[in-house]
Design a protein around this motif. Sequence first.
Motif, PDB file in Angstrom:
ATOM      1  N   ALA A   1       0.852  -1.191   0.000  1.00 20.38           N
ATOM      2  CA  ALA A   1       0.000   0.000   0.000  1.00 20.38           C
ATOM      3  C   ALA A   1       0.889   1.243   0.000  1.00 20.38           C
ATOM      4  O   ALA A   1       1.876   1.312   0.734  1.00 20.38           O
ATOM      5  N   VAL A   2       0.527   2.210  -0.831  1.00 16.75           N
ATOM      6  CA  VAL A   2       1.288   3.453  -0.941  1.00 16.75           C
ATOM      7  C   VAL A   2       0.379   4.612  -0.570  1.00 16.75           C
ATOM      8  O   VAL A   2      -0.733   4.737  -1.088  1.00 16.75           O
ATOM      9  N   SER A   3       0.845   5.455   0.336  1.00 16.91           N
ATOM     10  CA  SER A   3       0.079   6.627   0.744  1.00 16.91           C
ATOM     11  C   SER A   3       0.001   7.616  -0.417  1.00 16.91           C
ATOM     12  O   SER A   3       1.039   8.004  -0.956  1.00 16.91           O
ATOM     13  N   PRO A   4      -1.211   8.049  -0.780  1.00 17.05           N
ATOM     14  CA  PRO A   4      -1.315   9.006  -1.876  1.00 17.05           C
ATOM     15  C   PRO A   4      -0.752  10.386  -1.520  1.00 17.05           C
ATOM     16  O   PRO A   4      -0.316  11.131  -2.389  1.00 17.05           O
ATOM     17  N   SER A   5      -0.722  10.707  -0.240  1.00 18.21           N
ATOM     18  CA  SER A   5      -0.248  12.035   0.154  1.00 18.21           C
ATOM     19  C   SER A   5       1.262  12.095   0.369  1.00 18.21           C
ATOM     20  O   SER A   5       1.907  13.074   0.005  1.00 18.21           O
ATOM     21  N   THR A   6       1.840  11.045   0.955  1.00 17.02           N
ATOM     22  CA  THR A   6       3.274  11.088   1.260  1.00 17.02           C
ATOM     23  C   THR A   6       4.109  10.152   0.399  1.00 17.02           C
ATOM     24  O   THR A   6       5.326  10.293   0.346  1.00 17.02           O
ATOM     25  N   GLY A   7       3.473   9.176  -0.223  1.00 13.43           N
ATOM     26  CA  GLY A   7       4.209   8.191  -1.007  1.00 13.43           C
ATOM     27  C   GLY A   7       4.856   7.113  -0.165  1.00 13.43           C
ATOM     28  O   GLY A   7       5.568   6.258  -0.685  1.00 13.43           O
ATOM     29  N   ALA A   8       4.608   7.145   1.169  1.00 11.56           N
ATOM     30  CA  ALA A   8       5.184   6.139   2.062  1.00 11.56           C
ATOM     31  C   ALA A   8       4.598   4.766   1.735  1.00 11.56           C
ATOM     32  O   ALA A   8       3.404   4.630   1.474  1.00 11.56           O
ATOM     33  N   VAL A   9       5.459   3.760   1.769  1.00 10.23           N
ATOM     34  CA  VAL A   9       5.055   2.394   1.468  1.00 10.23           C
ATOM     35  C   VAL A   9       4.809   1.645   2.765  1.00 10.23           C
ATOM     36  O   VAL A   9       5.591   1.738   3.715  1.00 10.23           O
ATOM     37  N   THR A  10       3.720   0.918   2.826  1.00 12.29           N
ATOM     38  CA  THR A  10       3.438   0.019   3.934  1.00 12.29           C
ATOM     39  C   THR A  10       2.813  -1.229   3.338  1.00 12.29           C
ATOM     40  O   THR A  10       2.565  -1.308   2.137  1.00 12.29           O
ATOM     41  N   PHE A  11       2.564  -2.205   4.166  1.00 15.87           N
ATOM     42  CA  PHE A  11       1.983  -3.457   3.697  1.00 15.87           C
ATOM     43  C   PHE A  11       0.765  -3.781   4.544  1.00 15.87           C
ATOM     44  O   PHE A  11       0.726  -3.492   5.740  1.00 15.87           O
ATOM     45  N   VAL A  12      -0.243  -4.363   3.910  1.00 11.84           N
ATOM     46  CA  VAL A  12      -1.488  -4.715   4.594  1.00 11.84           C
ATOM     47  C   VAL A  12      -1.870  -6.139   4.219  1.00 11.84           C
ATOM     48  O   VAL A  12      -1.428  -6.676   3.199  1.00 11.84           O
ATOM     49  N   VAL A  13      -2.705  -6.752   5.051  1.00 12.39           N
ATOM     50  CA  VAL A  13      -3.260  -8.069   4.776  1.00 12.39           C
ATOM     51  C   VAL A  13      -4.706  -7.859   4.369  1.00 12.39           C
ATOM     52  O   VAL A  13      -5.464  -7.194   5.081  1.00 12.39           O
ATOM     53  N   VAL A  14      -5.079  -8.423   3.223  1.00  9.89           N
ATOM     54  CA  VAL A  14      -6.442  -8.247   2.710  1.00  9.89           C
ATOM     55  C   VAL A  14      -7.080  -9.598   2.428  1.00  9.89           C
ATOM     56  O   VAL A  14      -6.400 -10.600   2.207  1.00  9.89           O
ATOM     57  N   ASP A  15      -8.413  -9.606   2.435  1.00  2.00           N
ATOM     58  CA  ASP A  15      -9.196 -10.788   2.068  1.00  2.00           C
ATOM     59  C   ASP A  15      -9.185 -10.891   0.545  1.00  2.00           C
ATOM     60  O   ASP A  15      -9.431  -9.897  -0.144  1.00  2.00           O
TER      61      ASP A  15
END
Length: 164
Positions: free
Chosen positions: A7-21
Amino acid sequence: MFYMERAVSPSTGAVTFVVVDDQSYVIHKEACDFSLHLRARGRSPHTQRSYLPRVGRYLNWCSTRGIDWRTVSLGDLARYKLGLEQSRVRRSQHLLTGKTVNAHLTTVCEFLRFCAAQGRIPREVADRLVEPRFLRYAPRGCQRGEHGEHSMIRARVLKAVFDA
């Protein structure tokens, strides 16, 4: 089934990761908060990228067996460990190493302890994952026990045996 997404923040461009169904694409709330917790503790995105698929694997394992991940028993976790030990690496078809199994167990224990600390699962679930152990010789910088003889630590109950 759950899987990890970048997942990439649209405002800062920071990358993170999420778990999704994989059916609804709904983000798993506790796993997302765990990911943010890892980031807040200064863990790198690479750590998040390695931890979250392990959380997803644990959630999937519980789901396929009809086990509520929030109230998992020690016996269930022992079966999870056994399942990991019997799993094969996709490309090579070799069994997972003891080190890899322990990495999975460490991640699951951290995830469950985080959820317990946040009040999202019963405290007893996290407490049954560790037991007191006494160290005769404490590592440098470790606080000595009350009488200076032994140090007590909380050690993970489930561990894989390392390969010879």
